[in-house]
Every structure is written in C-alpha cells, then in structure tokens.
Design a protein around this motif. Structure first.
Motif, PDB file in Angstrom:
ATOM      1  N   ALA B  40       0.837  -1.196   0.000  1.00  0.00           N
ATOM      2  CA  ALA B  40       0.000   0.000   0.000  1.00  0.00           C
ATOM      3  C   ALA B  40       0.873   1.248   0.000  1.00  0.00           C
ATOM      4  O   ALA B  40       0.618   2.209  -0.722  1.00  0.00           O
ATOM      5  CB  ALA B  40      -0.915  -0.004   1.216  1.00  0.00           C
ATOM      6  N   ARG B  41       1.940   1.208   0.808  1.00  0.00           N
ATOM      7  CA  ARG B  41       2.836   2.362   0.872  1.00  0.00           C
ATOM      8  C   ARG B  41       3.518   2.559  -0.479  1.00  0.00           C
ATOM      9  O   ARG B  41       3.631   3.692  -0.977  1.00  0.00           O
ATOM     10  CB  ARG B  41       3.881   2.159   1.977  1.00  0.00           C
ATOM     11  N   ARG B  42       3.958   1.431  -1.087  1.00  0.00           N
ATOM     12  CA  ARG B  42       4.611   1.518  -2.382  1.00  0.00           C
ATOM     13  C   ARG B  42       3.648   2.112  -3.414  1.00  0.00           C
ATOM     14  O   ARG B  42       4.014   2.972  -4.206  1.00  0.00           O
ATOM     15  CB  ARG B  42       5.057   0.118  -2.812  1.00  0.00           C
ATOM     16  N   LEU B  43       2.400   1.669  -3.351  1.00  0.00           N
ATOM     17  CA  LEU B  43       1.390   2.170  -4.291  1.00  0.00           C
ATOM     18  C   LEU B  43       1.229   3.685  -4.138  1.00  0.00           C
ATOM     19  O   LEU B  43       1.290   4.435  -5.109  1.00  0.00           O
ATOM     20  CB  LEU B  43       0.061   1.465  -4.022  1.00  0.00           C
ATOM     21  N   ALA B  44       1.043   4.132  -2.886  1.00  0.00           N
ATOM     22  CA  ALA B  44       0.803   5.553  -2.643  1.00  0.00           C
ATOM     23  C   ALA B  44       2.001   6.386  -3.078  1.00  0.00           C
ATOM     24  O   ALA B  44       1.854   7.433  -3.718  1.00  0.00           O
ATOM     25  CB  ALA B  44       0.505   5.777  -1.171  1.00  0.00           C
ATOM     26  N   GLU B  45       3.201   5.901  -2.761  1.00  0.00           N
ATOM     27  CA  GLU B  45       4.392   6.677  -3.093  1.00  0.00           C
ATOM     28  C   GLU B  45       4.633   6.724  -4.600  1.00  0.00           C
ATOM     29  O   GLU B  45       4.965   7.775  -5.149  1.00  0.00           O
ATOM     30  CB  GLU B  45       5.611   6.125  -2.348  1.00  0.00           C
ATOM     31  N   SER B  46       4.438   5.579  -5.288  1.00  0.00           N
ATOM     32  CA  SER B  46       4.598   5.586  -6.747  1.00  0.00           C
ATOM     33  C   SER B  46       3.592   6.526  -7.384  1.00  0.00           C
ATOM     34  O   SER B  46       3.895   7.213  -8.361  1.00  0.00           O
ATOM     35  CB  SER B  46       4.349   4.205  -7.360  1.00  0.00           C
ATOM     36  N   LEU B  47       2.388   6.537  -6.810  1.00  0.00           N
ATOM     37  CA  LEU B  47       1.332   7.354  -7.399  1.00  0.00           C
ATOM     38  C   LEU B  47       1.675   8.835  -7.279  1.00  0.00           C
ATOM     39  O   LEU B  47       1.576   9.590  -8.258  1.00  0.00           O
ATOM     40  CB  LEU B  47       0.004   7.033  -6.708  1.00  0.00           C
ATOM     41  N   LEU B  48       2.142   9.241  -6.098  1.00  0.00           N
ATOM     42  CA  LEU B  48       2.512  10.648  -5.918  1.00  0.00           C
ATOM     43  C   LEU B  48       3.675  11.020  -6.839  1.00  0.00           C
ATOM     44  O   LEU B  48       3.679  12.078  -7.466  1.00  0.00           O
ATOM     45  CB  LEU B  48       2.895  10.915  -4.452  1.00  0.00           C
ATOM     46  N   LEU B  49       4.644  10.115  -6.928  1.00  0.00           N
ATOM     47  CA  LEU B  49       5.798  10.354  -7.785  1.00  0.00           C
ATOM     48  C   LEU B  49       5.356  10.507  -9.237  1.00  0.00           C
ATOM     49  O   LEU B  49       5.822  11.394  -9.966  1.00  0.00           O
ATOM     50  CB  LEU B  49       6.746   9.154  -7.654  1.00  0.00           C
ATOM     51  N   ALA B  50       4.433   9.634  -9.655  1.00  0.00           N
ATOM     52  CA  ALA B  50       3.954   9.665 -11.034  1.00  0.00           C
ATOM     53  C   ALA B  50       3.176  10.946 -11.322  1.00  0.00           C
ATOM     54  O   ALA B  50       3.355  11.579 -12.360  1.00  0.00           O
ATOM     55  CB  ALA B  50       3.083   8.442 -11.310  1.00  0.00           C
ATOM     56  N   ILE B  51       2.315  11.340 -10.368  1.00  0.00           N
ATOM     57  CA  ILE B  51       1.514  12.553 -10.578  1.00  0.00           C
ATOM     58  C   ILE B  51       2.430  13.759 -10.766  1.00  0.00           C
ATOM     59  O   ILE B  51       2.197  14.619 -11.607  1.00  0.00           O
ATOM     60  CB  ILE B  51       0.579  12.808  -9.371  1.00  0.00           C
ATOM     61  N   ASP B  52       3.508  13.804  -9.978  1.00  0.00           N
ATOM     62  CA  ASP B  52       4.398  14.962 -10.037  1.00  0.00           C
ATOM     63  C   ASP B  52       5.338  14.929 -11.229  1.00  0.00           C
ATOM     64  O   ASP B  52       5.834  15.966 -11.659  1.00  0.00           O
ATOM     65  CB  ASP B  52       5.217  15.066  -8.738  1.00  0.00           C
ATOM     66  N   ILE B  54       5.035  12.646 -14.256  1.00  0.00           N
ATOM     67  CA  ILE B  54       4.602  12.186 -15.576  1.00  0.00           C
ATOM     68  C   ILE B  54       3.746  13.247 -16.249  1.00  0.00           C
ATOM     69  O   ILE B  54       2.758  13.705 -15.697  1.00  0.00           O
ATOM     70  CB  ILE B  54       3.855  10.837 -15.469  1.00  0.00           C
TER      71      ILE B  54
END
Lengths: 198, 198
Positions: B40-52, B54
């Motif tokens: 879950a943490r990996r998901l949330a962190e990847s998502l924030l990274l991607a939003i910023d 990509i």
C-alpha cells in the motif's frame, strides 16, 4: 515505450490490489493520470495517512485510527454482548444493519491448521481474558459459513462454554428476497432443519 | 463505526478508480491495511511520484516522465510513419506487438461533438503542424472501431489527404484464433468485404 520507468512501476504497484491484474492495473493507472490526477493525489495521500494512523483496537482488534475504536469507546453499547467476526470489513457489514448494539471481536482470519493459523493467530488469548473478566454475557458467533468458519465458531463456542458464557450462532437459511428455485440444497436443508413455529 | 474518519475517506477515495464501487473499494482498503501495508505504501508513493513527474510528450502527446518520450527520442524509429491512437494505453498495446517501428500520435479521446470534443481537444492543430513539416509519409489510423473512432479516423484521413500524406486504416476482421460461430455479423461482413487473394 519500456515497461520500466515510473509508469511501469506504478502499474506494477497497482497489481497488489485484490482482484487487480496487469490489464486492470494499466487501465486504472492511465485513467488516473489522464483523467483524474486530483482524485489520484487524494487517494495516495489518504492511503499514506491511513497506513501511518490506522492500527488495531486493543480491545476488539478492529482497524481504527483512535486508541480505542469508536465502538468499544461508545458507552451506549452493551459490553455484555460480543459479536465474533472474521475481519474488520465484517464489522462494517454488521454495523450497516444497525441491528446489533453490543461490541465486536475481530479474529483477522479463521482457524486453518494447514495454513498455520491456530488460536494464537486469532487473538483468542485476548478473548479468553475478556471472557474471564465476567463482563461478557453472550458471544454471538458471526464467522463465515464455510468449513473453516464453522470450525472456528465451534472452537470459540467451546471456549465460551468453559467460561460459562452463552454462545449463539447467527441464523443460516434462505436469504430475504431469495427464491427457493435458486437456493443451493445445503442452505435449503439448513433452512428446513432450523424452521421456526409460524 | 462511522463511515467518516480516515477509513471512510480512504474507501471513498478508492471509488475514483474506474470500475471500483463502494463494495470493491471497501474490500481493497481492508485488504491493504490488514494484509499488505508495504504494498500500500509503495502504491501511494509511486502514485505521488507519477503525478508529479509524468506529463505529456510535446511531440506525440503520450504520457512520459521525460521531456521527450522514449519513442519520439529513439533515433532508430521511422519518423515518416505515424500511428494515430486514442490514448496512451493504446501505445502500450501496439508496442507489445513489436510490429510497429514508427512514431505515435495520441489523441486522448475521439471526436464526439455531443460531449464537446472537437478537433482542438484532440490536438489536431499539433498534428496539422507535423503534417505540414513534410517529414510524415504515412498516417496509420488506429483509432477504435466504434462509431466515434471511425468518424475520427475519417476526419484525420481527410486532414492527411489535404497535406498530400498517405493515410491507412488498420485492418478489421476475424481475430486470430477466433471461431466464425462466435463472431458478430458486423465484423464478419467486414471480413468478407476486405478479403484478400489467398
């Protein structure tokens, strides 16, 4: 476009969700990035906040962000009535019926010796201590109606008997609105055996 | 347990995912918090990274974390061949076939006047400029085989014709491994009309 990089990582990390495979993960990721970045940010932030703040209630073992969950902390509920459920989601399901006004105890699983899940993994030592306290008058066994769920209910029923606490099992039978034609024979035979005077 | 609080918020924020309703969201959230906090943490962190990180490639409009996407930046690919697709996910799908060695142009939608989606929303001014440059020899129209997809392909085909650029449409017919018995009649009549000398 290589499957590596942020996009590939993100798709892979979505695969950890239950019921989500590579194709669905890809669809979710593209949807979020192309159509709903605001929702995606909210999701990620709520998730991090939840991971850091949601833990288990020390009394009933359900997921909660407080020291004691809102149900255990509610003085209006009957501490003599404890409903045993397999997981925190079941607490929500029962709460939505608004029919139960006692407390809960969440097992986070069911007895399954083959998977190495015994009484200790289900927090039954904690339940035993609560039974010993003398506060509990009745345990309502609401584990799932599967082989393991029934075995777990039986085991906890025995535990309750040892502490001279009444144990009951939720009723099984034809679901409301269900048509006999579509009910499996196991459920139907259960419904006949447990028939009530009308 | 109230539906408010972190848990309720989190469940609600999962509902923004495509194809995920309240029940599935609840199941996902409980699964992540009870069984896979690390994922879950990996998901949330990847998502924030991607939003910023990509954004859209300025040349082909696909999602990328680089200034120019890896396909447009690849000097080994043929800039004379441009495949028009409806969204970034389609780029992945075509790339997985490894049959196409040209560049892409992502519309992020299809012409749909009723929804207010016209040529401007699909970046066709950018495509027009690329067609004017004289570098492009052929446009491969790979929009979906829906009414809007066909209309979009027709519109872009006309655009190519105005710029004296060849336009082709990907073939429609019986899918590989498909049995005639299960093919819809529209596809089958298309397959008959577009038959090839054997």
């Amino acid at each position: 476009m290589s499957k590596k990089g942020l996009l590939g990582q993100l798709i892979q990390s979505f695969c950890c969700l239950p019921g989500v495979g590579a194709k669905t993960a890809q669809r979710m990721v593209f949807y979020l990035l192309q159509r709903d970045r605001q929702g995606a940010r909210r999701l990620a932030e709520s998730l991090l906040l939840a991971i850091d703040n949601i833990n288990y209630c020390p009394q009933c073992r359900t997921l909660t962000e407080d020291n004691l969950c809102s149900i255990c902390a509610d003085s209006g509920r009957d501490p003599g009535l404890v409903c045993i459920v397999e997981n925190s989601a079941d607490v929500w399901v029962v709460e939505q019926t608004a029919v139960f006004k006692g407390l809960y105890f969440v097992l986070h699983g069911r007895l399954s010796p083959l998977d190495g899940i015994g009484p200790d993994e289900l927090g039954l030592d904690l339940l035993r201590r609560q039974l010993s306290s003398g506060l509990i008058k009745e345990l309502i066994l609401a584990t799932n109606s599967t082989v393991e769920g029934e075995a777990t209910a039986f085991f906890i029923g025995e535990l309750a008997r040892k502490h001279q606490v009444k144990a009951s099992r939720i009723a099984h039978g034809v679901p409301m609105g269900g048509e006999l034609e579509f009910i499996d024979s196991g459920t139907l035979s259960h419904a006949f055996n447990d028939r009530k005077v009308f």
